[in-house]
Motif scaffolding. Sequence first.
Motif, PDB file in Angstrom:
ATOM      1  N   THR A 174       0.843  -1.187   0.000  1.00 31.76           N
ATOM      2  CA  THR A 174       0.000   0.000   0.000  1.00 31.76           C
ATOM      3  C   THR A 174       0.879   1.238   0.000  1.00 31.76           C
ATOM      4  O   THR A 174       2.068   1.170   0.347  1.00 31.76           O
ATOM      5  N   THR A 175       0.299   2.354  -0.372  1.00 30.72           N
ATOM      6  CA  THR A 175       1.028   3.606  -0.503  1.00 30.72           C
ATOM      7  C   THR A 175       0.373   4.676   0.360  1.00 30.72           C
ATOM      8  O   THR A 175      -0.859   4.718   0.484  1.00 30.72           O
ATOM      9  N   PRO A 193       0.093  14.015   6.302  1.00 31.09           N
ATOM     10  CA  PRO A 193      -0.355  14.590   5.027  1.00 31.09           C
ATOM     11  C   PRO A 193       0.697  15.548   4.480  1.00 31.09           C
ATOM     12  O   PRO A 193       1.272  16.355   5.213  1.00 31.09           O
ATOM     13  N   GLY A 194       0.966  15.436   3.195  1.00 33.23           N
ATOM     14  CA  GLY A 194       1.984  16.278   2.579  1.00 33.23           C
ATOM     15  C   GLY A 194       3.387  15.720   2.690  1.00 33.23           C
ATOM     16  O   GLY A 194       4.330  16.315   2.152  1.00 33.23           O
ATOM     17  N   GLY A 195       3.544  14.583   3.376  1.00 29.71           N
ATOM     18  CA  GLY A 195       4.846  13.940   3.443  1.00 29.71           C
ATOM     19  C   GLY A 195       5.211  13.313   2.112  1.00 29.71           C
ATOM     20  O   GLY A 195       4.451  13.366   1.147  1.00 29.71           O
ATOM     21  N   ARG A 196       6.371  12.676   2.057  1.00 33.28           N
ATOM     22  CA  ARG A 196       6.788  12.069   0.798  1.00 33.28           C
ATOM     23  C   ARG A 196       6.053  10.738   0.585  1.00 33.28           C
ATOM     24  O   ARG A 196       5.676  10.054   1.548  1.00 33.28           O
ATOM     25  N   VAL A 197       5.897  10.378  -0.646  1.00 37.67           N
ATOM     26  CA  VAL A 197       5.192   9.149  -1.003  1.00 37.67           C
ATOM     27  C   VAL A 197       5.995   7.946  -0.563  1.00 37.67           C
ATOM     28  O   VAL A 197       7.196   7.846  -0.853  1.00 37.67           O
ATOM     29  N   GLN A 198       5.335   7.021   0.144  1.00 35.97           N
ATOM     30  CA  GLN A 198       5.983   5.813   0.628  1.00 35.97           C
ATOM     31  C   GLN A 198       5.121   4.602   0.304  1.00 35.97           C
ATOM     32  O   GLN A 198       3.915   4.602   0.578  1.00 35.97           O
ATOM     33  N   GLY A 231     -12.862   1.283  -2.855  1.00 30.81           N
ATOM     34  CA  GLY A 231     -11.935   0.729  -3.831  1.00 30.81           C
ATOM     35  C   GLY A 231     -10.628   0.347  -3.167  1.00 30.81           C
ATOM     36  O   GLY A 231     -10.612  -0.394  -2.186  1.00 30.81           O
ATOM     37  N   ASP A 232      -9.513   0.886  -3.680  1.00 35.72           N
ATOM     38  CA  ASP A 232      -8.200   0.560  -3.138  1.00 35.72           C
ATOM     39  C   ASP A 232      -7.659   1.667  -2.238  1.00 35.72           C
ATOM     40  O   ASP A 232      -6.457   1.858  -2.102  1.00 35.72           O
ATOM     41  N   ARG A 233      -8.578   2.400  -1.591  1.00 39.03           N
ATOM     42  CA  ARG A 233      -8.191   3.467  -0.665  1.00 39.03           C
ATOM     43  C   ARG A 233      -8.901   3.267   0.667  1.00 39.03           C
ATOM     44  O   ARG A 233      -9.970   2.667   0.722  1.00 39.03           O
ATOM     45  N   ALA A 234      -8.323   3.813   1.726  1.00 34.88           N
ATOM     46  CA  ALA A 234      -8.941   3.664   3.042  1.00 34.88           C
ATOM     47  C   ALA A 234      -8.501   4.793   3.966  1.00 34.88           C
ATOM     48  O   ALA A 234      -7.431   5.383   3.795  1.00 34.88           O
ATOM     49  N   GLU A 245      -4.329   7.606   6.278  1.00 38.26           N
ATOM     50  CA  GLU A 245      -5.039   7.286   5.044  1.00 38.26           C
ATOM     51  C   GLU A 245      -4.076   6.607   4.089  1.00 38.26           C
ATOM     52  O   GLU A 245      -2.886   6.929   4.045  1.00 38.26           O
ATOM     53  N   VAL A 246      -4.588   5.622   3.347  1.00 32.90           N
ATOM     54  CA  VAL A 246      -3.765   4.848   2.426  1.00 32.90           C
ATOM     55  C   VAL A 246      -4.443   4.774   1.069  1.00 32.90           C
ATOM     56  O   VAL A 246      -5.648   4.984   0.941  1.00 32.90           O
ATOM     57  N   ARG A 247      -3.644   4.439   0.058  1.00 32.47           N
ATOM     58  CA  ARG A 247      -4.159   4.325  -1.303  1.00 32.47           C
ATOM     59  C   ARG A 247      -3.366   3.229  -2.018  1.00 32.47           C
ATOM     60  O   ARG A 247      -2.371   2.717  -1.508  1.00 32.47           O
ATOM     61  N   ASP A 248      -3.805   2.899  -3.203  1.00 30.11           N
ATOM     62  CA  ASP A 248      -3.112   1.897  -4.022  1.00 30.11           C
ATOM     63  C   ASP A 248      -2.889   0.591  -3.257  1.00 30.11           C
ATOM     64  O   ASP A 248      -1.795   0.020  -3.273  1.00 30.11           O
ATOM     65  N   LEU A 249      -3.938   0.140  -2.558  1.00 30.59           N
ATOM     66  CA  LEU A 249      -3.864  -1.173  -1.930  1.00 30.59           C
ATOM     67  C   LEU A 249      -3.729  -2.214  -3.031  1.00 30.59           C
ATOM     68  O   LEU A 249      -4.490  -2.217  -3.995  1.00 30.59           O
ATOM     69  N   LYS A 250      -2.760  -3.130  -2.863  1.00 31.59           N
ATOM     70  CA  LYS A 250      -2.516  -4.114  -3.916  1.00 31.59           C
ATOM     71  C   LYS A 250      -2.218  -5.491  -3.334  1.00 31.59           C
ATOM     72  O   LYS A 250      -1.697  -5.617  -2.227  1.00 31.59           O
ATOM     73  N   ALA A 251      -2.559  -6.506  -4.120  1.00 32.57           N
ATOM     74  CA  ALA A 251      -2.184  -7.888  -3.831  1.00 32.57           C
ATOM     75  C   ALA A 251      -1.560  -8.445  -5.095  1.00 32.57           C
ATOM     76  O   ALA A 251      -2.194  -8.435  -6.165  1.00 32.57           O
ATOM     77  N   ASP A 252      -0.314  -8.872  -5.005  1.00 39.95           N
ATOM     78  CA  ASP A 252       0.424  -9.351  -6.182  1.00 39.95           C
ATOM     79  C   ASP A 252       0.425  -8.316  -7.298  1.00 39.95           C
ATOM     80  O   ASP A 252       0.335  -8.652  -8.484  1.00 39.95           O
TER      81      ASP A 252
END
Length: 287
Positions: A174-175, A193-198, A231-234, A245-252
């Motif tokens: 997740t990102t 919020p506003g930090g670097r993308v991780q 969707g892929d955000r929470a 808050e998170v985004r781009d939740l992914k599996a494989d």
Amino acid sequence: MFKTLAFTLALAATPALAAPSKPLTLADVPKAAGPAVTLFNGKDLKDWDAWLGYADPALTYKRPPVAPIGVGAQSADIFKVVVEDGRPALYVNGRTWGSLVRRGDFHDYHLRLQYKWGKGRWAPRETQAPNNGLLYHSHGAPGAVWGTWSQAVEFEIMTGSIGMVVPVGEAISTTTDAVDDPALIPPKLRFTPGGRVQTVQGGTGNWNVEAYSDAENPAGEWNTLDLYVLGDRAVHVVNGVPVLEVRDLKADGRPLTHGAIQLQSEGAETFFRDIVIEPITSLPKVK
């Protein structure tokens, strides 16, 4: 919480950083797009599936040559319905590590529940912060992760880290946005919020991002968790305070947008109640 044994030991020795001086706020909270559904009926666990990890929880992160307990009568001592503070509650003992999965394939929802800690603390975490977890978008085989949990994204329930995000399973990532916080254990990342993308991924050195602040009530009191998923955000909310808050939740590498709800047993007695889910069509804003 999903982590290596080294991180587990480090966590016990690392003091939590004081909460940031300016708490985050929640805006544009979505209204329910349909009727609410109660996930815990207060009577039994007929809609839930239990799985237990190793008889000795200290083996969990060591890839032992023995099999986990799995499905069996022993789970009735770890997960059951009790009366707490005059009301039905879902009781998680914590002595044996494992998972309790609410059957269903949930997506685009607001989940609310209450939890509070019991007094029990068990080895190998008897001297560490009480720990449990709300795992969402759970999927795949039970016990696929360290013989104990299903793959998922974790809304951490651990004193000092309520709302932290942990990808549970090597396939999960997740990102979010974060800043470096030297007071934390590796990877020393705190949501801001506003930090670097991780991007964080299970089973790697980048295995979590800490919650923005500690909004948990004092020990012995009930706490309310709100999880908003679209969707892929929470968005993770603790006692009305957004903490991550998170985004781009992914599996494989593919978008992860739905799954079951999973509660952990991981060394501490925990009570849950008022587990309710309702559909939404938008996420609240974190400011």
